[in-house]
Design an enzyme around this catalytic site. Structure first.
Site, mmCIF file in Angstrom:
data_model
loop_
_atom_site.group_PDB
_atom_site.id
_atom_site.type_symbol
_atom_site.label_atom_id
_atom_site.label_comp_id
_atom_site.label_asym_id
_atom_site.label_seq_id
_atom_site.Cartn_x
_atom_site.Cartn_y
_atom_site.Cartn_z
ATOM 1 N N CYS A 148 0.914 -1.308 0.188
ATOM 2 C CA CYS A 148 0.034 -0.074 0.038
ATOM 3 C C CYS A 148 0.875 1.399 -0.136
ATOM 4 O O CYS A 148 1.713 1.382 0.539
ATOM 5 C CB CYS A 148 -0.696 0.056 1.148
ATOM 6 S SG CYS A 148 -2.527 -0.399 1.015
ATOM 7 N N PRO A 149 0.378 2.264 -0.596
ATOM 8 C CA PRO A 149 -0.799 2.469 -1.502
ATOM 9 C C PRO A 149 -0.238 2.364 -3.156
ATOM 10 O O PRO A 149 -0.853 2.799 -3.981
ATOM 11 C CB PRO A 149 -1.040 3.704 -1.459
ATOM 12 C CG PRO A 149 0.239 4.504 -1.168
ATOM 13 C CD PRO A 149 1.400 3.489 -0.486
#
Lengths: 362, 69
Positions: free
Chosen positions: B12-13
């Site tokens: 992430c992200p």
């Protein structure tokens, strides 16, 4: 709004459970604190000898096992690893040092705000500033490269280690340390703490709750999803604190906190920046480590070692304030974060045509 | 042939960031491979917020997300 209902309910539950844990014995504004609890575990297993912060916190065990069990049930358990493990380990150390200069992880920062501790608002400003710096590097192509699928056994080890920690807590052999005074001696009954951890672990696994992700996604994508959970924790623990009479507004005499604004700001800036590079806050790292992400396990090990370093080297703050050693360590942390951010940003350091973000499959 | 990106193994992200960057160069649409439910949800939410139609199909251990204007 509808897609945010789940995370708002989860955030609300976390806020209320946190206040209940304080009611049943946890230190004030510390229903949950991933940094403090991992620090207590480091003390409990003798990695540091700060006598007031030693206890094997069942909340942490519960968080990992709650995430583990739910991810198994949902078929989301995936063993992965190999994404710059040692960088993540050191980032874990750095994040822990920042958190112990401030005196709390982002989750405790939120709970401190909800308890009326204005020092934590200064921390929040630093936290957002740190996230902002991290996002600048994300936009310049920062990443820690891919992880890979690895053998399932590797992913099962950390949950098993947590069961082992629970056994140590229950048997309390002579080589385990338990504080007789100070924050480490203050805790809700074992089974209650464990249950709280299991519930919050499952909720956080389900909703992907992340205290750093909220601000990060808002800046990057104008996405409110994770931030709604963050706000829900503040609102509901604030209500809980009012109901139990724990709310006390001010800077001075706040529980397990100091009033040195500059270092509250800088400590949380380290945590925010480091957590963006890691892809998630300390809570999220614990949850991912239960889901089979061994890069997060390595990060949690970094947090554990960071806690030992922070207390053995006198870096951790106390109610009396920040230490000189802590200030030096914070500056070293910033230099490290700057170097790691710069050197892993593909748009800043060109490495031929191997830029990950530009790789096509076909 | 739609441009295709593979976000497998990225934490992430990154899957959303890679999607966002690729869409800036290919605004008409994109095929995205993701290898976990979190990334699938994040990418899907991002695409819908950006006004794309989204179709998702499971392909063994991964998902193919097809985004079209």
């Amino acid at each position: 709004m509808n897609d945010k209902k789940g995370i708002i309910i989860a955030g609300g539950a976390v806020g209320i459970i946190a206040v209940l844990l304080v009611y049943f014995g946890n230190p004030a504004n510390m229903g949950f604190c991933i940094a403090c609890f991992i620090r207590d575990i480091a003390g409990g297993i003798g990695m540091h000898r700060a006598e007031v912060v030693q206890y094997i916190r069942p909340e942490v065990i519960g968080l990992v096992l709650g995430a583990f069990l739910l991810s198994l049930k949902n078929k989301e358990f995936q063993t992965k690893g190999g994404s710059s493990p040692f960088t993540r380990f050191v980032l874990g150390i750095v994040v822990m040092i920042g958190a112990l200069i401030f005196l709390g992880c982002p989750l405790r920062m939120v709970l401190r705000i909800a308890g009326g501790d204005l020092n934590a608002l200064v921390g929040l400003a630093g936290f957002v500033a740190g996230i902002y710096v991290g996002v600048i590097f994300l936009n310049k192509g920062f990443n820690l490269k891919r992880s890979y699928n690895i053998t399932k056994i590797e992913g099962y080890i950390f949950p098993v280690v947590n069961v082992g920690a629970l056994v140590l807590l229950l048997l309390a052999p002579a080589f385990i340390f338990f504080s007789e005074k100070g924050p480490g001696s203050m805790h809700a009954p074992l089974w209650m703490s464990l249950a709280a951890g299991l519930i919050v672990g499952a909720l956080a696994q389900k909703t992907r709750m992340c205290t750093v992700g909220g601000t990060r996604d808002m800046i990057l994508f104008k996405d409110m999803y994770l931030l709604s959970g963050f706000i829900a924790i503040i609102v509901f623990s604030f209500i809980g604190n009012l109901a139990f009479g724990y709310f006390k507004l001010g800077f001075a005499d706040q529980p397990i906190a100091h009033t040195d604004g500059l270092w509250n700001f800088l400590g949380m800036a380290i945590v925010g920046w480091g957590s963006v590079l890691l892809g998630g806050c300390p809570l999220r790292q614990l949850i991912l480590s239960g889901e089979g992400n061994t890069d997060s396990v390595i990060t949690v090990m970094g947090l554990l070692v960071g806690a030992a370093i922070a207390h053995n080297f006198g870096l951790a703050s106390s109610a009396a304030g920040v230490t000189a050693n802590g200030k030096v360590a914070a500056l070293i942390c910033f230099v490290f974060l700057g170097l790691i951010s710069y050197l892993n940003s593909e748009d800043l350091v060109k490495k031929g045509s191997q830029s990950l973000s530009k790789v096509n499959v076909e | 042939m739609m441009k295709k990106i593979d976000t497998s193994g990225m934490s992430c992200p990154q899957p959303v960031l890679m999607t966002k960057k690729s869409l800036e160069e290919n605004p008409e649409g994109l095929d995205i491979i993701v290898d976990n439910n979190t990334a699938r949800g994040n990418v899907e939410r991002f695409l819908k917020n950006a006004g794309y139609r989204v179709a998702i199909s499971e392909q063994g251990d991964t998902f193919l997300i097809e985004a079209r204007k």
